[in-house]
Design a protein around this motif. Structure first.
Motif, PDB file in Angstrom:
ATOM      1  N   GLY A  57      11.520  17.341  23.928  1.00  0.00           N
ATOM      2  CA  GLY A  57      11.595  18.531  24.649  1.00  0.00           C
ATOM      3  C   GLY A  57      12.737  19.246  24.592  1.00  0.00           C
ATOM      4  O   GLY A  57      12.856  20.132  25.384  1.00  0.00           O
ATOM      5  N   GLU A  58      13.446  19.363  23.729  1.00  0.00           N
ATOM      6  CA  GLU A  58      14.698  19.902  23.607  1.00  0.00           C
ATOM      7  C   GLU A  58      15.339  19.340  22.155  1.00  0.00           C
ATOM      8  O   GLU A  58      14.944  18.687  21.345  1.00  0.00           O
ATOM      9  N   ILE A  59      16.420  19.936  21.714  1.00  0.00           N
ATOM     10  CA  ILE A  59      17.090  19.621  20.562  1.00  0.00           C
ATOM     11  C   ILE A  59      18.212  18.672  21.187  1.00  0.00           C
ATOM     12  O   ILE A  59      19.341  18.908  21.843  1.00  0.00           O
ATOM     13  N   PRO A  60      17.964  17.128  21.146  1.00  0.00           N
ATOM     14  CA  PRO A  60      19.067  16.399  21.612  1.00  0.00           C
ATOM     15  C   PRO A  60      20.259  16.253  21.013  1.00  0.00           C
ATOM     16  O   PRO A  60      20.548  16.571  19.578  1.00  0.00           O
ATOM     17  N   GLU A  61      21.313  15.957  21.757  1.00  0.00           N
ATOM     18  CA  GLU A  61      22.492  15.740  21.229  1.00  0.00           C
ATOM     19  C   GLU A  61      22.650  14.652  20.290  1.00  0.00           C
ATOM     20  O   GLU A  61      23.375  14.683  19.094  1.00  0.00           O
ATOM     21  N   TYR A  62      22.548  13.659  20.806  1.00  0.00           N
ATOM     22  CA  TYR A  62      22.845  12.206  20.192  1.00  0.00           C
ATOM     23  C   TYR A  62      21.480  11.447  19.722  1.00  0.00           C
ATOM     24  O   TYR A  62      20.708  10.905  20.978  1.00  0.00           O
ATOM     25  N   VAL A  63      20.930  11.640  18.647  1.00  0.00           N
ATOM     26  CA  VAL A  63      19.665  10.947  18.237  1.00  0.00           C
ATOM     27  C   VAL A  63      19.933  10.147  17.126  1.00  0.00           C
ATOM     28  O   VAL A  63      18.640   9.808  16.413  1.00  0.00           O
ATOM     29  N   TYR A  64      20.990  10.007  16.410  1.00  0.00           N
ATOM     30  CA  TYR A  64      21.070   9.223  15.120  1.00  0.00           C
ATOM     31  C   TYR A  64      20.776   7.782  15.183  1.00  0.00           C
ATOM     32  O   TYR A  64      20.885   7.136  14.251  1.00  0.00           O
ATOM     33  N   ASP A  65      20.415   7.311  16.318  1.00  0.00           N
ATOM     34  CA  ASP A  65      19.996   5.698  16.313  1.00  0.00           C
ATOM     35  C   ASP A  65      18.636   5.730  16.871  1.00  0.00           C
ATOM     36  O   ASP A  65      17.913   4.669  16.938  1.00  0.00           O
ATOM     37  N   ASP A  66      17.959   7.030  16.976  1.00  0.00           N
ATOM     38  CA  ASP A  66      16.365   6.983  17.124  1.00  0.00           C
ATOM     39  C   ASP A  66      15.709   6.780  15.792  1.00  0.00           C
ATOM     40  O   ASP A  66      15.822   7.641  15.062  1.00  0.00           O
ATOM     41  N   THR A  67      14.761   5.900  16.113  1.00  0.00           N
ATOM     42  CA  THR A  67      13.884   5.752  14.789  1.00  0.00           C
ATOM     43  C   THR A  67      12.937   6.757  14.390  1.00  0.00           C
ATOM     44  O   THR A  67      12.843   7.052  13.307  1.00  0.00           O
ATOM     45  N   TRP A  68      12.443   7.368  15.552  1.00  0.00           N
ATOM     46  CA  TRP A  68      11.651   8.567  15.126  1.00  0.00           C
ATOM     47  C   TRP A  68      12.255   9.677  14.511  1.00  0.00           C
ATOM     48  O   TRP A  68      12.038  10.297  13.440  1.00  0.00           O
ATOM     49  N   PHE A  69      13.357   9.905  15.103  1.00  0.00           N
ATOM     50  CA  PHE A  69      14.445  10.908  14.646  1.00  0.00           C
ATOM     51  C   PHE A  69      14.671  10.633  12.907  1.00  0.00           C
ATOM     52  O   PHE A  69      14.840  11.295  12.329  1.00  0.00           O
ATOM     53  N   LEU A  70      15.199   9.366  12.797  1.00  0.00           N
ATOM     54  CA  LEU A  70      15.424   8.960  11.434  1.00  0.00           C
ATOM     55  C   LEU A  70      14.418   9.121  10.493  1.00  0.00           C
ATOM     56  O   LEU A  70      14.380   9.521   9.261  1.00  0.00           O
ATOM     57  N   VAL A  71      12.856   8.501  10.778  1.00  0.00           N
ATOM     58  CA  VAL A  71      12.006   8.601  10.006  1.00  0.00           C
ATOM     59  C   VAL A  71      11.296  10.054   9.818  1.00  0.00           C
ATOM     60  O   VAL A  71      11.290  10.658   8.578  1.00  0.00           O
ATOM     61  N   ALA A  72      11.207  10.813  10.705  1.00  0.00           N
ATOM     62  CA  ALA A  72      10.981  12.237  10.862  1.00  0.00           C
ATOM     63  C   ALA A  72      12.034  13.343  10.488  1.00  0.00           C
ATOM     64  O   ALA A  72      11.851  14.099   9.551  1.00  0.00           O
ATOM     65  N   GLY A  73      12.847  13.175  11.323  1.00  0.00           N
ATOM     66  CA  GLY A  73      13.791  14.493  11.403  1.00  0.00           C
ATOM     67  C   GLY A  73      14.718  14.503  10.193  1.00  0.00           C
ATOM     68  O   GLY A  73      14.751  15.356   9.559  1.00  0.00           O
ATOM     69  N   ILE A  74      15.256  13.078   9.806  1.00  0.00           N
ATOM     70  CA  ILE A  74      16.135  13.333   8.763  1.00  0.00           C
ATOM     71  C   ILE A  74      15.374  12.735   7.479  1.00  0.00           C
ATOM     72  O   ILE A  74      15.623  13.330   6.309  1.00  0.00           O
ATOM     73  N   GLY A  75      14.519  11.858   7.477  1.00  0.00           N
ATOM     74  CA  GLY A  75      13.680  11.263   6.462  1.00  0.00           C
ATOM     75  C   GLY A  75      12.815  12.285   6.038  1.00  0.00           C
ATOM     76  O   GLY A  75      12.957  12.926   4.830  1.00  0.00           O
ATOM     77  N   PHE A  76      11.628  12.645   6.718  1.00  0.00           N
ATOM     78  CA  PHE A  76      10.561  13.380   6.079  1.00  0.00           C
ATOM     79  C   PHE A  76      10.919  14.820   6.151  1.00  0.00           C
ATOM     80  O   PHE A  76      10.899  15.410   4.982  1.00  0.00           O
TER      81      PHE A  76
END
Length: 127
Positions: A57-76
């Motif tokens: 729902g926004e651009i979160p400040e701290y997401v580097y431990d969130d699995t969804w962000f790791l898979v989709a945001g950084i990974g994909f």
């Protein structure tokens, strides 16, 4: 576990970039500017914005431990979009002296990516 999540997303993103790039190059075999990576980067920016809007729902400040962000945001999306290829293609146009094409390609790439990210973010927030 975090590196595995990034690797899985990255593998899918890299393959998707390759296949989408081939599709665009087959559709536009002799473009005036490098449209394959332009489309990939703009589409990837929209997708990342949509992802942020839908999941957070926004651009979160701290997401580097969130699995969804790791898979989709950084990974994909990290593997799907490519600033390095954009740089190579821009330098090739400069070396050819195609300064008008450089301006068009850089402008469309940067503005297109930013605008589609914002659009995706807002759409995701609304859904």
């Amino acid at each position: 576990m975090n590196m595995f999540a990034v690797a899985i997303g990255g593998a899918f993103g890299a393959v998707a970039r390759y296949l989408f790039g081939l599709l665009i190059m087959n559709r536009f075999p002799h473009p005036r500017v490098p449209v394959a990576m332009l489309f990939v980067n703009v589409l990837g920016s929209f997708g990342l914005g949509l992802f942020f809007g839908l999941i957070y729902g926004e651009i979160p400040e701290y997401v580097y431990d969130d699995t969804w962000f790791l898979v989709a945001g950084i990974g994909f999306f990290g593997a799907f979009t490519t600033f390095s290829t954009f740089s190579v293609e821009t330098v090739e146009l400069v070396r050819k002296g195609s300064y008008k094409k450089v301006w068009i390609y850089v402008s469309l790439s940067l503005l297109g990516s930013l605008l589609t990210f914002i659009t995706g973010l807002h759409i995701g927030e609304l859904l």
